[in-house]
Design a protein around this motif. Sequence first.
Motif, PDB file in Angstrom:
ATOM      1  N   ASN A  37       0.769  -1.333   0.017  1.00  9.48           N
ATOM      2  CA  ASN A  37      -0.052  -0.055   0.049  1.00  9.48           C
ATOM      3  C   ASN A  37       0.637   1.123   0.260  1.00  9.48           C
ATOM      4  N   ASN A  38       2.296   1.057   0.384  1.00  9.16           N
ATOM      5  CA  ASN A  38       2.887   2.487   0.246  1.00  9.16           C
ATOM      6  C   ASN A  38       4.145   2.292  -0.780  1.00  9.16           C
ATOM      7  N   SER A  39       3.927   1.327  -1.858  1.00  7.06           N
ATOM      8  CA  SER A  39       4.934   1.180  -2.809  1.00  7.06           C
ATOM      9  C   SER A  39       5.449   2.492  -3.531  1.00  7.06           C
ATOM     10  N   GLY A  40       4.294   3.367  -3.619  1.00  6.47           N
ATOM     11  CA  GLY A  40       4.832   4.598  -4.264  1.00  6.47           C
ATOM     12  C   GLY A  40       5.913   5.481  -3.847  1.00  6.47           C
ATOM     13  N   GLU A  41       6.192   5.277  -2.644  1.00  6.80           N
ATOM     14  CA  GLU A  41       7.130   5.959  -1.864  1.00  6.80           C
ATOM     15  C   GLU A  41       8.351   5.773  -2.439  1.00  6.80           C
ATOM     16  N   SER A  42       8.394   4.224  -2.506  1.00  4.21           N
ATOM     17  CA  SER A  42      10.010   3.611  -3.151  1.00  4.21           C
ATOM     18  C   SER A  42       9.947   3.958  -4.547  1.00  4.21           C
ATOM     19  N   VAL A  43       8.883   3.967  -5.328  1.00  6.33           N
ATOM     20  CA  VAL A  43       9.108   4.155  -6.797  1.00  6.33           C
ATOM     21  C   VAL A  43       9.454   5.724  -6.792  1.00  6.33           C
ATOM     22  N   ARG A  44       8.747   6.407  -6.101  1.00  6.32           N
ATOM     23  CA  ARG A  44       9.142   7.914  -6.318  1.00  6.32           C
ATOM     24  C   ARG A  44      10.384   8.228  -5.996  1.00  6.32           C
ATOM     25  N   GLU A  45      11.137   7.721  -5.077  1.00  6.02           N
ATOM     26  CA  GLU A  45      12.575   7.920  -4.645  1.00  6.02           C
ATOM     27  C   GLU A  45      13.404   7.325  -5.641  1.00  6.02           C
ATOM     28  N   VAL A  46      13.380   6.129  -6.245  1.00  4.55           N
ATOM     29  CA  VAL A  46      14.088   5.755  -7.272  1.00  4.55           C
ATOM     30  C   VAL A  46      13.937   6.582  -8.693  1.00  4.55           C
ATOM     31  N   MET A  47      12.816   6.852  -8.962  1.00  6.76           N
ATOM     32  CA  MET A  47      12.572   7.878 -10.183  1.00  6.76           C
ATOM     33  C   MET A  47      12.998   9.299  -9.924  1.00  6.76           C
ATOM     34  N   ASP A 101      -0.156   8.494 -14.210  1.00  4.08           N
ATOM     35  CA  ASP A 101      -0.574   7.300 -14.482  1.00  4.08           C
ATOM     36  C   ASP A 101       0.169   6.693 -15.923  1.00  4.08           C
ATOM     37  N   HIS A 102       0.850   7.641 -16.500  1.00  3.75           N
ATOM     38  CA  HIS A 102       1.412   7.061 -17.787  1.00  3.75           C
ATOM     39  C   HIS A 102       2.515   6.214 -17.613  1.00  3.75           C
ATOM     40  N   PHE A 103       2.734   5.414 -16.921  1.00  7.00           N
ATOM     41  CA  PHE A 103       3.818   4.422 -16.812  1.00  7.00           C
ATOM     42  C   PHE A 103       3.095   2.956 -17.271  1.00  7.00           C
ATOM     43  N   ALA A 104       4.164   2.129 -17.734  1.00  6.38           N
ATOM     44  CA  ALA A 104       3.807   0.715 -18.263  1.00  6.38           C
ATOM     45  C   ALA A 104       3.354  -0.133 -16.991  1.00  6.38           C
ATOM     46  N   THR A 149      -1.937 -15.762 -16.855  1.00  8.29           N
ATOM     47  CA  THR A 149      -1.797 -15.385 -18.169  1.00  8.29           C
ATOM     48  C   THR A 149      -1.011 -13.835 -17.608  1.00  8.29           C
ATOM     49  N   ILE A 150      -0.560 -13.006 -18.598  1.00  7.73           N
ATOM     50  CA  ILE A 150       0.187 -11.773 -18.765  1.00  7.73           C
ATOM     51  C   ILE A 150      -0.565 -10.697 -19.529  1.00  7.73           C
ATOM     52  N   LYS A 151      -0.561  -9.610 -18.957  1.00  4.55           N
ATOM     53  CA  LYS A 151      -0.916  -8.140 -19.955  1.00  4.55           C
ATOM     54  C   LYS A 151      -0.185  -7.287 -19.803  1.00  4.55           C
ATOM     55  N   MET A 152       0.405  -6.524 -20.647  1.00  4.69           N
ATOM     56  CA  MET A 152       1.145  -5.304 -20.526  1.00  4.69           C
ATOM     57  C   MET A 152       0.202  -4.172 -20.959  1.00  4.69           C
ATOM     58  N   LYS A 153       0.330  -3.083 -20.123  1.00  5.19           N
ATOM     59  CA  LYS A 153      -0.511  -1.876 -20.656  1.00  5.19           C
ATOM     60  C   LYS A 153       0.574  -0.663 -20.572  1.00  5.19           C
ATOM     61  N   ALA A 154       0.438   0.290 -21.392  1.00  4.00           N
ATOM     62  CA  ALA A 154       1.265   1.372 -21.630  1.00  4.00           C
ATOM     63  C   ALA A 154       0.902   2.249 -20.365  1.00  4.00           C
ATOM     64  N   LYS A 155      -0.414   2.548 -20.038  1.00  5.02           N
ATOM     65  CA  LYS A 155      -0.702   3.391 -19.024  1.00  5.02           C
ATOM     66  C   LYS A 155      -2.048   3.076 -18.401  1.00  5.02           C
ATOM     67  N   GLY A 156      -2.593   3.821 -17.717  1.00  5.61           N
ATOM     68  CA  GLY A 156      -3.931   3.450 -16.972  1.00  5.61           C
ATOM     69  C   GLY A 156      -4.217   3.770 -15.783  1.00  5.61           C
ATOM     70  N   SER A 157      -5.496   3.398 -15.317  1.00 10.41           N
ATOM     71  CA  SER A 157      -5.995   3.465 -13.869  1.00 10.41           C
ATOM     72  C   SER A 157      -5.315   2.407 -13.097  1.00 10.41           C
ATOM     73  N   ILE A 195       8.888   9.046 -17.101  1.00 10.02           N
ATOM     74  CA  ILE A 195       7.811   8.221 -16.618  1.00 10.02           C
ATOM     75  C   ILE A 195       7.629   6.871 -17.542  1.00 10.02           C
ATOM     76  N   ASP A 196       7.804   7.227 -18.712  1.00  9.35           N
ATOM     77  CA  ASP A 196       7.666   5.915 -20.008  1.00  9.35           C
ATOM     78  C   ASP A 196       8.894   5.038 -19.838  1.00  9.35           C
ATOM     79  N   GLU A 197       9.898   5.320 -18.825  1.00  8.32           N
ATOM     80  CA  GLU A 197      10.801   4.417 -18.793  1.00  8.32           C
ATOM     81  C   GLU A 197      10.706   3.486 -17.570  1.00  8.32           C
ATOM     82  N   LEU A 198       9.360   3.415 -16.952  1.00  6.47           N
ATOM     83  CA  LEU A 198       9.034   2.837 -15.604  1.00  6.47           C
ATOM     84  C   LEU A 198       8.215   1.470 -16.165  1.00  6.47           C
ATOM     85  N   LEU A 199       8.496   0.535 -15.782  1.00  4.10           N
ATOM     86  CA  LEU A 199       7.428  -0.701 -15.839  1.00  4.10           C
ATOM     87  C   LEU A 199       7.333  -1.107 -14.265  1.00  4.10           C
TER      88      LEU A 199
END
Length: 186
Positions: free
Chosen positions: A66-76, A124-127, A99-107, A83-87
Motif C-alpha cells: 500500500n506504500n509502494s509509491g514511496e519507493s518508486v518516487r525515490e528511485v524515479m 499514471d502514464h507508466f507501463a 496469463t500476462i497483460k502489458m499496458k502502457a498506461k491506465g488507472s 515516466i515512460d521508462e518505468l515498468l
Amino acid sequence: MKIIVGLGNPGRNYEDTRHNIGFNVIDALADRLGAKVKKIKFKGLYDEIRVGSERVILLKPQTYMNNSGESVREVMSFYKVAIDELLVIVDDIDIVPYTIKMKAKGSAGTHNGLKSIIYHLQDDHFARLKVGVGNNENHWDLAEYVLSGFPKADGKYIEAAIERACDSAMEFIEHGAESAMNKYNG
C-alpha cells in the motif's frame, strides 16, 4: 535507462502469495540477467545492471504494497527517469489466471500498490505488466485471497506465467511497452 519494479510485501509470511508475484518476477528476471537484488536504497532492494547498452534498475519496494509509491518516487527522482521508462509488475485478479497483460498506461483499478504509485508520481502514464493470479472463484475477502498462496497443483502454470512475464519485461527493456504489448498480450 529503464526502471523495472516488482510489487509485493516484505517478510517470510508473504513469500509465495498471490500479491507477491511482482517480487517473484523480479527474482526470476534477476536470475536470468545475473543480477543480485540485495542492495538497500530507495526504501527497497535493488540492483543496477546493463542489458546491452541499456542501464536497468530492478527494484523490490520494502514499504509494503500500500506504500509502494514511496519507493518508486525515490528511485524515479534519484535517477531522473522519464515516466515512460518505468515498468511496474503487479498481480491481477481480473485477467485470466496465469496469463500476462502489458499496458502502457491506465488507472489503478482496485490495486492499492498501483494507487500508491500513481499518488506519489502524480501520473499514471507508466507501463504496468499484470500477471493473472486467479479470480477469487470462492469469493473470499479480497485481502485474504491475494495474501493466500497458490494451489500446489498450479506450480507449473505459475512458473510459466513468471517466465512469460520475464520475456515481456525484456521486450520492454529492449524495445518499449508498445512492442511488448504487441508481442505478448493476447
